[in-house]
Design a protein around this motif. Sequence first.
Motif, PDB file in Angstrom:
ATOM      1  N   VAL A  51       0.844  -1.204   0.000  1.00 38.33           N
ATOM      2  CA  VAL A  51       0.000   0.000   0.000  1.00 38.33           C
ATOM      3  C   VAL A  51       0.878   1.252   0.000  1.00 38.33           C
ATOM      4  N   GLN A  52       1.890   1.187   0.871  1.00 38.01           N
ATOM      5  CA  GLN A  52       2.821   2.318   0.978  1.00 38.01           C
ATOM      6  C   GLN A  52       3.460   2.628  -0.381  1.00 38.01           C
ATOM      7  N   ALA A  53       3.996   1.539  -1.020  1.00 37.41           N
ATOM      8  CA  ALA A  53       4.678   1.723  -2.306  1.00 37.41           C
ATOM      9  C   ALA A  53       3.729   2.318  -3.342  1.00 37.41           C
ATOM     10  N   ARG A  54       2.479   1.846  -3.354  1.00 39.70           N
ATOM     11  CA  ARG A  54       1.517   2.342  -4.347  1.00 39.70           C
ATOM     12  C   ARG A  54       1.193   3.828  -4.118  1.00 39.70           C
ATOM     13  N   LEU A  55       1.064   4.188  -2.830  1.00 37.52           N
ATOM     14  CA  LEU A  55       0.754   5.589  -2.502  1.00 37.52           C
ATOM     15  C   LEU A  55       1.846   6.519  -3.029  1.00 37.52           C
ATOM     16  N   VAL A  56       3.103   6.114  -2.716  1.00 39.32           N
ATOM     17  CA  VAL A  56       4.223   6.962  -3.133  1.00 39.32           C
ATOM     18  C   VAL A  56       4.275   7.025  -4.660  1.00 39.32           C
ATOM     19  N   ARG A  57       3.975   5.877  -5.326  1.00 38.37           N
ATOM     20  CA  ARG A  57       3.992   5.874  -6.787  1.00 38.37           C
ATOM     21  C   ARG A  57       2.989   6.898  -7.320  1.00 38.37           C
ATOM     22  N   LEU A  58       1.830   6.914  -6.666  1.00 43.75           N
ATOM     23  CA  LEU A  58       0.823   7.905  -7.065  1.00 43.75           C
ATOM     24  C   LEU A  58       1.395   9.325  -6.966  1.00 43.75           C
ATOM     25  N   SER A  59       2.067   9.590  -5.848  1.00 44.14           N
ATOM     26  CA  SER A  59       2.657  10.927  -5.652  1.00 44.14           C
ATOM     27  C   SER A  59       3.663  11.240  -6.737  1.00 44.14           C
ATOM     28  N   VAL A  60       4.549  10.224  -6.995  1.00 45.49           N
ATOM     29  CA  VAL A  60       5.603  10.415  -8.000  1.00 45.49           C
ATOM     30  C   VAL A  60       4.958  10.783  -9.327  1.00 45.49           C
ATOM     31  N   THR A  61       3.915  10.012  -9.712  1.00 48.65           N
ATOM     32  CA  THR A  61       3.265  10.245 -10.994  1.00 48.65           C
ATOM     33  C   THR A  61       2.588  11.616 -11.014  1.00 48.65           C
ATOM     34  N   ALA A  62       1.940  11.914  -9.910  1.00 47.00           N
ATOM     35  CA  ALA A  62       1.188  13.159  -9.868  1.00 47.00           C
ATOM     36  C   ALA A  62       2.109  14.376  -9.937  1.00 47.00           C
ATOM     37  N   SER A 111      17.400  -5.147  -5.593  1.00 50.86           N
ATOM     38  CA  SER A 111      17.764  -5.082  -7.014  1.00 50.86           C
ATOM     39  C   SER A 111      16.554  -5.401  -7.892  1.00 50.86           C
ATOM     40  N   LEU A 112      15.380  -5.577  -7.264  1.00 46.05           N
ATOM     41  CA  LEU A 112      14.168  -5.886  -8.060  1.00 46.05           C
ATOM     42  C   LEU A 112      13.781  -4.644  -8.867  1.00 46.05           C
ATOM     43  N   ARG A 113      13.429  -4.833 -10.152  1.00 42.23           N
ATOM     44  CA  ARG A 113      13.001  -3.709 -10.987  1.00 42.23           C
ATOM     45  C   ARG A 113      11.765  -4.135 -11.782  1.00 42.23           C
ATOM     46  N   PRO A 114      10.594  -4.142 -11.193  1.00 39.50           N
ATOM     47  CA  PRO A 114       9.408  -4.578 -11.909  1.00 39.50           C
ATOM     48  C   PRO A 114       9.006  -3.576 -13.003  1.00 39.50           C
ATOM     49  N   ALA A 115       8.162  -4.054 -13.923  1.00 40.63           N
ATOM     50  CA  ALA A 115       7.689  -3.193 -15.008  1.00 40.63           C
ATOM     51  C   ALA A 115       6.790  -2.100 -14.430  1.00 40.63           C
ATOM     52  N   THR A 116       6.515  -1.105 -15.231  1.00 43.03           N
ATOM     53  CA  THR A 116       5.659  -0.004 -14.804  1.00 43.03           C
ATOM     54  C   THR A 116       4.295  -0.548 -14.367  1.00 43.03           C
ATOM     55  N   SER A 117       3.794  -0.013 -13.291  1.00 42.19           N
ATOM     56  CA  SER A 117       2.490  -0.401 -12.727  1.00 42.19           C
ATOM     57  C   SER A 117       2.485  -1.785 -12.087  1.00 42.19           C
ATOM     58  N   GLU A 118       3.655  -2.423 -12.042  1.00 42.99           N
ATOM     59  CA  GLU A 118       3.688  -3.747 -11.388  1.00 42.99           C
ATOM     60  C   GLU A 118       4.203  -3.608  -9.960  1.00 42.99           C
ATOM     61  N   LEU A 119       3.861  -4.563  -9.168  1.00 46.17           N
ATOM     62  CA  LEU A 119       4.328  -4.552  -7.772  1.00 46.17           C
ATOM     63  C   LEU A 119       4.895  -5.935  -7.458  1.00 46.17           C
ATOM     64  N   VAL A 120       6.152  -5.979  -6.996  1.00 42.06           N
ATOM     65  CA  VAL A 120       6.720  -7.281  -6.601  1.00 42.06           C
ATOM     66  C   VAL A 120       7.224  -7.186  -5.156  1.00 42.06           C
ATOM     67  N   ARG A 121       7.450  -8.381  -4.568  1.00 36.60           N
ATOM     68  CA  ARG A 121       7.878  -8.401  -3.159  1.00 36.60           C
ATOM     69  C   ARG A 121       8.996  -9.390  -2.972  1.00 36.60           C
ATOM     70  N   GLU A 122       9.815  -9.138  -1.990  1.00 38.95           N
ATOM     71  CA  GLU A 122      10.762 -10.174  -1.534  1.00 38.95           C
ATOM     72  C   GLU A 122      10.961 -10.000  -0.033  1.00 38.95           C
ATOM     73  N   THR A 123      11.370 -11.104   0.581  1.00 40.52           N
ATOM     74  CA  THR A 123      11.627 -11.045   2.036  1.00 40.52           C
ATOM     75  C   THR A 123      13.132 -11.202   2.231  1.00 40.52           C
ATOM     76  N   VAL A 124      13.751 -10.206   2.838  1.00 40.03           N
ATOM     77  CA  VAL A 124      15.216 -10.240   3.006  1.00 40.03           C
ATOM     78  C   VAL A 124      15.589  -9.766   4.401  1.00 40.03           C
ATOM     79  N   ASP A 125      16.812 -10.148   4.795  1.00 43.25           N
ATOM     80  CA  ASP A 125      17.340  -9.625   6.054  1.00 43.25           C
ATOM     81  C   ASP A 125      18.009  -8.286   5.775  1.00 43.25           C
ATOM     82  N   LEU A 126      17.673  -7.277   6.556  1.00 41.33           N
ATOM     83  CA  LEU A 126      18.308  -5.963   6.378  1.00 41.33           C
ATOM     84  C   LEU A 126      18.867  -5.512   7.715  1.00 41.33           C
TER      85      LEU A 126
END
Length: 487
Positions: A51-62, A111-126
Amino acid sequence: MISWWRRAGVRVRSTVAATALMGVLLLAGSGLGLVLLRSALLAVDAESGGVQARLVRLSVTAEALGGRPDAALRAAVGADADRGSHVQVLAQDGSVVVASAALAGRGALTSLRPATSELVRETVDLPQLGRPGPWVVSVAGASVEGRRFWVVAAESTADAQRVLGVAAAALGVGSAVVVASVALLTWTFVGRSLRPVEAIRSTVQGISSRGLDGRVPVPAGEDEVARLAVTMNGMLARLEAAQRAQRRFVADASHELRSPVATLSAAAQVWSRAGGVDRGFTELVGSESARLEALVGDLLLLARADEGRLAAGPVGEVDLDEVVEVEAARVRAVSGLPVAVSTVPVRVLGDAAALARVVRNLVDNAVRHAGSAVELAVGPEVVDGASWAVVTVADDGAGIPVADRERVLGRFVRLDDSRQRGAGGPGGPGGTGLGLAIVAEVVAAHAGRVVVGERAGGGASVRVLLPVGPAEGPAAGPGQPPSAASR
Ligand SMILES: Nc1ncnc2c1ncn2[C@@H]1O[C@H](COP(=O)(O)OP(=O)(O)OP(=O)(O)O)[C@@H](O)[C@H]1O
Ligand SMILES: [Mg+2]
């Protein structure tokens, strides 16, 4: 293991089985619950990151970035104040265009780079982000005026892990309490159910062949144990009736045999006096009928003992030393054997005739087996802290082997059958093996003990211990001491 399991008893087995089953069920249930809870919590984290990522994407686009972040984008990402969200906006070359406060100065998180309008996920240790456990990283692709961007949102799963930890601990403690309660309840319940069984067992153990009149306790209710108790009491009643019938029969048969045998014996004497008939024949008939008479008398006495009616004679004070003196005199007269007597006056309460019979049976045995001498002794003695009147009859014969000392007190037990078969009165070679059995019965009825042992210097020594002073006389009925203890 299997034999331990079999030996462990119903109570232990039921408790172990119920506890183990409960433990396995709880373990499986808790495991499954924790797995489901974990995936639900992680899904919530992933969803909020998305949800967070989508919101920010909206802002970026807007805002139509054009490569230069402005105030609105910075606010959407949280670059000025850490709002707890970890967000990066990545440019096409992988550089960080803008990042939330906590990620300031850090490179791309993924390093994930999904296509425009796509959303991908991964679980990693940070680990560099300072919170333990895996992170869910959501990446959304965006494109503004032909230029591509990626919005990266990282959500920590630490809270989910903490909830899981608390849930696991609660389940663990709860399961332990449940398992312990099941164990305690099973142990108590099975123990309580088995209590009447144990009562039945101990009662049956206490019912001797001598007194089958005991009955097992019947628990209240109509369950299996109550039915077992009722069945067992029925069986005991039938056994008692059968035993009583058998004893009655032996007693009646012996009683009925007495008069024809006595007649036969008298007839033999008359024949022998009258002459006329072959002398050897009349002697044989005489001795055999005397033997038969003694045997029938012995059987009758034992049958009475079995019925608890041994004390036919009067109970009174008996001078044991006198009884022994009389016997010594009789044996000296009959056998000619030297008989050494040592007496200290002692008195017991009992049936004089029966006690005289005890001494006579012992002396007959001693005379029959003696090499050259018989010793009689009587007097008071303290044995095992109690006062007894003790009669000792010893001889210098072959003695009685240790292994047979208990057995000889049984009925029809003769240690050397071949030597003793055939005719013969006391002192002769005969014997039916009832003498010591009668001794044991009479002594038991007087609450005494018979100890078969050996004489110092070789030979047999039989000691009869009778309680001195005001003890119970020969018992007739339930007051009779248990035979095994008094023999
Ligand atoms: N003083 C003894 N020395 C050696 N053996 C003995 C002695 N007293 C008893 N026994 C053994 O114990 C057996 C049992 O004795 P018990 O008096 O009961 O029977 P019995 O003497 O054979 O027959 P009954 O006494 O009925 O005529 C005897 O057959 C004998 O083998
Ligand atoms: Mg005998």
